[in-house]
Design a protein around this motif. Structure first.
Motif, PDB file in Angstrom:
ATOM      1  N   LEU A   1       0.831  -1.194   0.000  1.00 29.87           N
ATOM      2  CA  LEU A   1       0.000   0.000   0.000  1.00 29.87           C
ATOM      3  C   LEU A   1       0.867   1.246   0.000  1.00 29.87           C
ATOM      4  CD1 LEU A   1      -2.625  -1.074   2.679  1.00 29.87           C
ATOM      5  CD2 LEU A   1      -3.045  -0.787   0.242  1.00 29.87           C
ATOM      6  N   GLU A   2       0.370   2.294  -0.617  1.00 32.98           N
ATOM      7  CA  GLU A   2       0.996   3.603  -0.521  1.00 32.98           C
ATOM      8  C   GLU A   2       0.049   4.515   0.244  1.00 32.98           C
ATOM      9  OE1 GLU A   2       2.058   5.077  -4.386  1.00 32.98           O
ATOM     10  OE2 GLU A   2       3.941   3.955  -4.346  1.00 32.98           O
ATOM     11  N   VAL A   3       0.592   5.240   1.199  1.00 30.75           N
ATOM     12  CA  VAL A   3      -0.215   6.178   1.982  1.00 30.75           C
ATOM     13  C   VAL A   3      -0.132   7.536   1.304  1.00 30.75           C
ATOM     14  CG1 VAL A   3      -0.536   7.268   4.232  1.00 30.75           C
ATOM     15  CG2 VAL A   3       0.211   4.874   4.090  1.00 30.75           C
TER      16      VAL A   3
ATOM     17  N   SER B   1      -2.028  11.387   5.635  1.00 26.85           N
ATOM     18  CA  SER B   1      -2.583  11.003   6.934  1.00 26.85           C
ATOM     19  C   SER B   1      -3.233  12.216   7.577  1.00 26.85           C
ATOM     20  CB  SER B   1      -1.483  10.485   7.857  1.00 26.85           C
ATOM     21  OG  SER B   1      -0.751   9.459   7.245  1.00 26.85           O
TER      22      SER B   1
ATOM     23  N   LEU C   1      -5.899   7.222   7.463  1.00 27.73           N
ATOM     24  CA  LEU C   1      -4.869   7.037   6.437  1.00 27.73           C
ATOM     25  C   LEU C   1      -5.546   6.829   5.093  1.00 27.73           C
ATOM     26  CD1 LEU C   1      -2.624   4.458   8.339  1.00 27.73           C
ATOM     27  CD2 LEU C   1      -2.307   6.926   8.246  1.00 27.73           C
TER      28      LEU C   1
ATOM     29  N   VAL D   1      -5.205   5.489   1.572  1.00 27.03           N
ATOM     30  CA  VAL D   1      -4.274   4.528   0.960  1.00 27.03           C
ATOM     31  C   VAL D   1      -4.726   4.137  -0.441  1.00 27.03           C
ATOM     32  CG1 VAL D   1      -3.542   3.591   3.177  1.00 27.03           C
ATOM     33  CG2 VAL D   1      -5.444   2.517   1.957  1.00 27.03           C
TER      34      VAL D   1
ATOM     35  N   ARG E   1      -8.840   4.258  -4.109  1.00 25.28           N
ATOM     36  CA  ARG E   1      -8.437   4.845  -2.827  1.00 25.28           C
ATOM     37  C   ARG E   1      -9.440   4.449  -1.758  1.00 25.28           C
ATOM     38  NH1 ARG E   1      -4.676   5.251  -5.342  1.00 25.28           N
ATOM     39  NH2 ARG E   1      -3.411   7.036  -5.934  1.00 25.28           N
TER      40      ARG E   1
ATOM     41  N   LEU F   1       1.762  -0.984   7.824  1.00 20.67           N
ATOM     42  CA  LEU F   1       0.671  -1.653   7.110  1.00 20.67           C
ATOM     43  C   LEU F   1       1.227  -2.908   6.439  1.00 20.67           C
ATOM     44  CD1 LEU F   1      -0.764   1.522   5.341  1.00 20.67           C
ATOM     45  CD2 LEU F   1      -1.519   0.537   7.498  1.00 20.67           C
TER      46      LEU F   1
ATOM     47  N   THR G   1       0.133  -6.089   4.009  1.00 23.00           N
ATOM     48  CA  THR G   1      -0.892  -6.642   3.124  1.00 23.00           C
ATOM     49  C   THR G   1      -0.904  -8.168   3.233  1.00 23.00           C
ATOM     50  OG1 THR G   1       0.634  -6.748   1.258  1.00 23.00           O
ATOM     51  CG2 THR G   1      -0.626  -4.703   1.524  1.00 23.00           C
TER      52      THR G   1
ATOM     53  N   THR H   1       4.401  -1.372   4.529  1.00 26.26           N
ATOM     54  CA  THR H   1       4.581   0.065   4.332  1.00 26.26           C
ATOM     55  C   THR H   1       4.700   0.691   5.710  1.00 26.26           C
ATOM     56  OG1 THR H   1       3.219   0.005   2.336  1.00 26.26           O
ATOM     57  CG2 THR H   1       3.567   2.158   3.360  1.00 26.26           C
TER      58      THR H   1
END
Length: 195
Positions: free
Chosen positions: A58-60, A63, A81, A83, A142, A169, A171, A177
């Motif tokens: 995942l990419e954040v 926040s 968050l 993501v 998203r 995070l 997955t 992440t």
């Protein structure tokens, strides 16, 4: 003058040895072929697994801390968050994603409230794309992961100015992440602050 009987016996013996050698070589070739196929299968499986561990993360995007307007110290009562999947990621099931949360007060692992797991939970809210089943399958998808900091639901205490938090995070494929933030100053009139 010449005896041909012994020559015939030598020829037969040689033929039997030759056939035996061919049979052993054929069996050995079969074993080598099967081993090569087995190794190739496991090599492909390992490659796919390793690729997923690297790319299925995942990419954040950003926040947000939601401000508790009832608090005298202007605390954050919720962490959000936003993501999305990394560029090379395949489908990521957020219901089977875990969040490791660490603050000055506590460290814990949270699971999605849509999973079968026990313990503290976070909520998944779809924001963009076809993520009704909480699976991010398109690079543009998203979702918002909501971690309550009310001291009741997750037993995570509200955050105050200057406190540091770390979030990891993970997955379902095992890709991770890491996100770290320091809580900025907030005004009681603010509804939220960007971390």
């Amino acid at each position: 003058m010449f005896s041909t009987g012994s020559r015939g016996q030598v020829g037969t013996g040689t033929l039997i040895v030759f056939i035996s050698v061919v049979l052993v070589a054929g069996a050995a070739a079969g074993v080598v072929t099967n081993t090569a196929g087995f190794l190739q299968f496991h090599s492909d499986e390992t490659t796919e697994s390793s690729t997923a561990e690297v790319s299925d993360r995942l990419e954040v995007a950003y926040s947000i801390g939601v401000v508790d307007s009832d608090s005298a110290e202007t605390e954050l009562k919720q962490l959000e968050l936003i993501v999305g999947p990394a560029p090379d990621a395949t489908a990521i099931d957020l219901d089977n994603t875990t969040v490791q949360y660490q603050s000055p007060d506590r460290a814990t692992t949270l699971v999605s409230d849509g999973s079968d797991g026990n313990g503290p939970t976070f909520t998944v809210e779809p924001l963009q794309g076809d993520v009704g089943d909480n699976v991010l399958s398109d690079p543009a998808d998203r979702s918002k992961l909501v971690i309550p900091l009310d001291g009741d639901t997750t037993a995570l205490e509200p955050l105050r100015r200057g406190e540091e938090i770390a979030v990891k995070l993970t997955t379902p494929s095992g890709a991770t992440t890491h996100v770290q933030h320091t809580v900025p100053p907030a005004d009681p009139n603010d509804r939220a602050v960007r971390l």
